[in-house]
Scaffold this motif. Structure first.
Motif, short mmCIF file in Angstrom:
data_model
loop_
_atom_site.label_atom_id
_atom_site.label_comp_id
_atom_site.label_asym_id
_atom_site.label_seq_id
_atom_site.Cartn_x
_atom_site.Cartn_y
_atom_site.Cartn_z
N SER A 172 0.80 -1.22 0.00
CA SER A 172 0.00 0.00 0.00
C SER A 172 0.83 1.27 0.00
N THR A 173 2.05 1.20 0.49
CA THR A 173 2.91 2.38 0.52
C THR A 173 3.11 2.94 -0.88
N LEU A 174 3.11 2.06 -1.87
CA LEU A 174 3.33 2.48 -3.25
C LEU A 174 2.09 2.35 -4.12
N SER A 175 1.12 1.53 -3.74
CA SER A 175 -0.07 1.36 -4.58
C SER A 175 -0.86 2.66 -4.67
N GLY A 176 -0.83 3.44 -3.59
CA GLY A 176 -1.59 4.69 -3.57
C GLY A 176 -2.68 4.68 -2.52
N GLU A 177 -2.68 3.68 -1.65
CA GLU A 177 -3.65 3.62 -0.56
C GLU A 177 -3.61 4.92 0.23
N GLY A 178 -4.78 5.54 0.40
CA GLY A 178 -4.85 6.80 1.11
C GLY A 178 -4.84 8.02 0.21
N ALA A 179 -4.45 7.83 -1.06
CA ALA A 179 -4.36 8.95 -2.00
C ALA A 179 -5.65 9.18 -2.77
N GLY A 180 -6.62 8.25 -2.66
CA GLY A 180 -7.93 8.43 -3.28
C GLY A 180 -7.97 8.21 -4.77
N ASP A 181 -9.19 8.31 -5.33
CA ASP A 181 -9.43 8.17 -6.78
C ASP A 181 -8.92 6.84 -7.31
N TYR A 182 -9.15 5.77 -6.59
CA TYR A 182 -8.64 4.47 -7.00
C TYR A 182 -9.23 4.01 -8.32
N THR A 183 -8.42 3.33 -9.11
CA THR A 183 -8.91 2.84 -10.38
C THR A 183 -10.05 1.85 -10.13
N ALA A 184 -11.02 1.85 -11.01
CA ALA A 184 -12.23 1.05 -10.80
C ALA A 184 -11.92 -0.43 -10.65
N ASP A 185 -10.92 -0.91 -11.39
CA ASP A 185 -10.60 -2.34 -11.34
C ASP A 185 -9.88 -2.75 -10.07
N THR A 186 -9.41 -1.78 -9.26
CA THR A 186 -8.73 -2.13 -8.01
C THR A 186 -9.44 -1.57 -6.79
N ASN A 187 -10.70 -1.20 -6.95
CA ASN A 187 -11.48 -0.64 -5.85
C ASN A 187 -12.64 -1.57 -5.49
N GLY A 188 -12.34 -2.85 -5.45
CA GLY A 188 -13.32 -3.83 -5.03
C GLY A 188 -13.94 -4.65 -6.15
N LYS A 189 -13.66 -4.31 -7.40
CA LYS A 189 -14.25 -5.04 -8.50
C LYS A 189 -13.76 -6.49 -8.51
N ASP A 190 -14.70 -7.41 -8.50
CA ASP A 190 -14.38 -8.85 -8.52
C ASP A 190 -13.38 -9.23 -7.43
N GLY A 191 -13.43 -8.53 -6.30
CA GLY A 191 -12.58 -8.87 -5.18
C GLY A 191 -11.19 -8.27 -5.20
N ASN A 192 -10.94 -7.35 -6.12
CA ASN A 192 -9.62 -6.71 -6.20
C ASN A 192 -9.62 -5.41 -5.39
N TRP A 193 -8.85 -5.41 -4.28
CA TRP A 193 -8.75 -4.25 -3.41
C TRP A 193 -7.32 -3.71 -3.37
N CYS A 194 -6.61 -3.80 -4.47
CA CYS A 194 -5.23 -3.31 -4.50
C CYS A 194 -5.14 -1.80 -4.30
N HIS A 195 -6.24 -1.10 -4.58
CA HIS A 195 -6.31 0.35 -4.37
C HIS A 195 -5.14 1.10 -5.01
N ARG A 196 -5.03 0.99 -6.34
CA ARG A 196 -4.05 1.79 -7.07
C ARG A 196 -4.66 3.15 -7.40
N SER A 197 -3.85 4.16 -7.19
CA SER A 197 -4.35 5.52 -7.38
C SER A 197 -3.52 6.28 -8.40
N PRO A 198 -4.16 7.12 -9.22
CA PRO A 198 -3.40 7.98 -10.14
C PRO A 198 -2.56 9.00 -9.38
N ASN A 199 -2.85 9.16 -8.07
CA ASN A 199 -2.07 10.09 -7.25
C ASN A 199 -0.86 9.42 -6.60
N ALA A 200 -0.66 8.12 -6.87
CA ALA A 200 0.47 7.40 -6.28
C ALA A 200 1.79 7.98 -6.75
N ALA A 201 2.82 7.79 -5.95
CA ALA A 201 4.13 8.40 -6.21
C ALA A 201 4.69 8.09 -7.58
#
Length: 359
Positions: free
Chosen positions: A52-81
């Protein structure tokens, strides 16, 4: 560090140096010149691998495919470093990091995280049409340190008036947990190097950096925010996280970087003065999320358990600051550095000895 969704684990960072070659024509030889930098075809690319330190957890605006879709909670954000790193010649940024990922899912193997397979294997696919020049890795907090369990213990300690500080219990085996984590991190880093070697990369074609974790909370916060409105932890626990937990974890990861022969970026003090709740009534100066609840998720059975996943992770500004430090570090040949706040108020890559000696 989705499941671990914790401060310690949560953060923080690492970077790598860009190698650029030149086309050379020798005499009348019409042999095509060597391609500069990494081999293969495709855009020059920087990649992040890890949790999560690099995925973008906490940075918001997670991509739809990583925000719970089909069980994927990787929470990748366009605001990630990774999307804010600036390196000469690099035109593509790829984020393979997944919140909660353990070392086993980052290395080669069959371990999955939120439905996703090995990140090293994903890298093997990526290098077929991308020229990877830099890889930044954050890994370890979701292994033996088990931050998801520890954060629950610390919350319970705060909630119960007669409870003892959770740090008292953590101290008993904290170092042994770190020691058990180190070889797993080394193995994951070696798998990443193996993937690139198999793809025809030499050690000079790319940079591989392991970053440590920031301490996103501090004992120096207003008393009226040590609750569910901000940072629900005992002062003793907040102090342990900042002064001991993050520092010890950093030293374990430094050892892993040395054993795997990769570069190292110390983030243990990167959040000083900008931790969650440090801004009091004005959270705009903070680089980490406070205790955060997605209230709408509480009404959805599939999302309920992820309602506080963002808590105590770098926010969008925190990721921007990390990217600033990473960009500087990647532009040097130093084997290690520390992200420290400069006189301009921003993070900069400084000799790591400064962070170690000033603890």
């Amino acid at each position: 560090m989705a499941r671990s969704r914790w401060w310690l684990g949560a953060f923080a960072l690492v970077g790598v140096a860009l190698l650029v070659g030149v086309f050379v024509l020798i005499g009348q030889d019409r042999t095509p010149p060597d391609r500069p930098g990494p081999p293969g075809r495709g855009p020059l690319t920087v990649v992040t691998i890890g949790d999560s330190t690099l995925s973008g957890e906490g940075a918001g605006d997670y991509t739809a495919d990583t925000n719970g879709k089909d069980g994927n909670w990787c929470h990748r954000s366009p605001n990630a470093a990774v999307n804010k790193i600036e390196l000469p010649g690099v035109t593509k940024a790829v984020n393979l990091a997944c919140s909660g990922a353990p070392a086993g899912q980052i290395g080669l193997g069959t371990v999955k995280q939120w439905t996703e397979p090995s990140q090293a294997q994903q890298l093997a696919t990526l290098v077929k049409d991308h020229r990877v020049t830099a890889i930044v890795v954050a890994v370890g907090a979701n292994d033996d340190p088990h931050f998801s369990r520890l954060i629950s213990e610390c919350f319970t300690s705060w909630f119960m008036d007669d409870g003892n500080p959770c740090s008292e219990k953590i101290k008993d085996d904290w170092q042994s947990r770190i020691d058990a984590m180190v070889p797993k991190v080394v193995s994951a880093l070696r798998d990443i190097k193996k993937v690139l070697r198999t793809a025809g990369y030499s050690a000079e074609d790319y940079q591989l950096v392991l970053q440590s974790y920031a301490a996103p909370i501090s004992p120096d916060i207003p008393e009226d925010l040590r609750n569910l409105n901000g940072c629900p932890f005992r002062t003793d626990d907040l102090r342990w996280v900042k002064e001991t937990g993050a520092a010890d974890l950093t030293e374990g990861l430094r050892s892993a970087a040395e054993q795997a022969d990769v570069r190292f970026l110390d983030l243990s003090r990167s959040g000083e003065g900008h931790e969650a709740c440090s801004g009091g009534a004005d959270p705009s100066t903070e680089w980490f999320t406070r205790f955060t609840v997605e209230w709408n998720d509480l009404t959805d059975a599939d999302r309920f358990s992820h309602a506080i996943q963002e808590s105590f992770h770098p926010n969008a500004e925190g990721h921007a600051q990390l990217a600033r430090c990473l960009s500087e570090f990647l532009g040097t040949s130093e084997r290690s550095a520390a992200c420290l706040k400069g006189e301009d108020g921003n993070l900069h890559a400084a000799p790591s000895v400064l962070a170690q000696n000033d603890r």
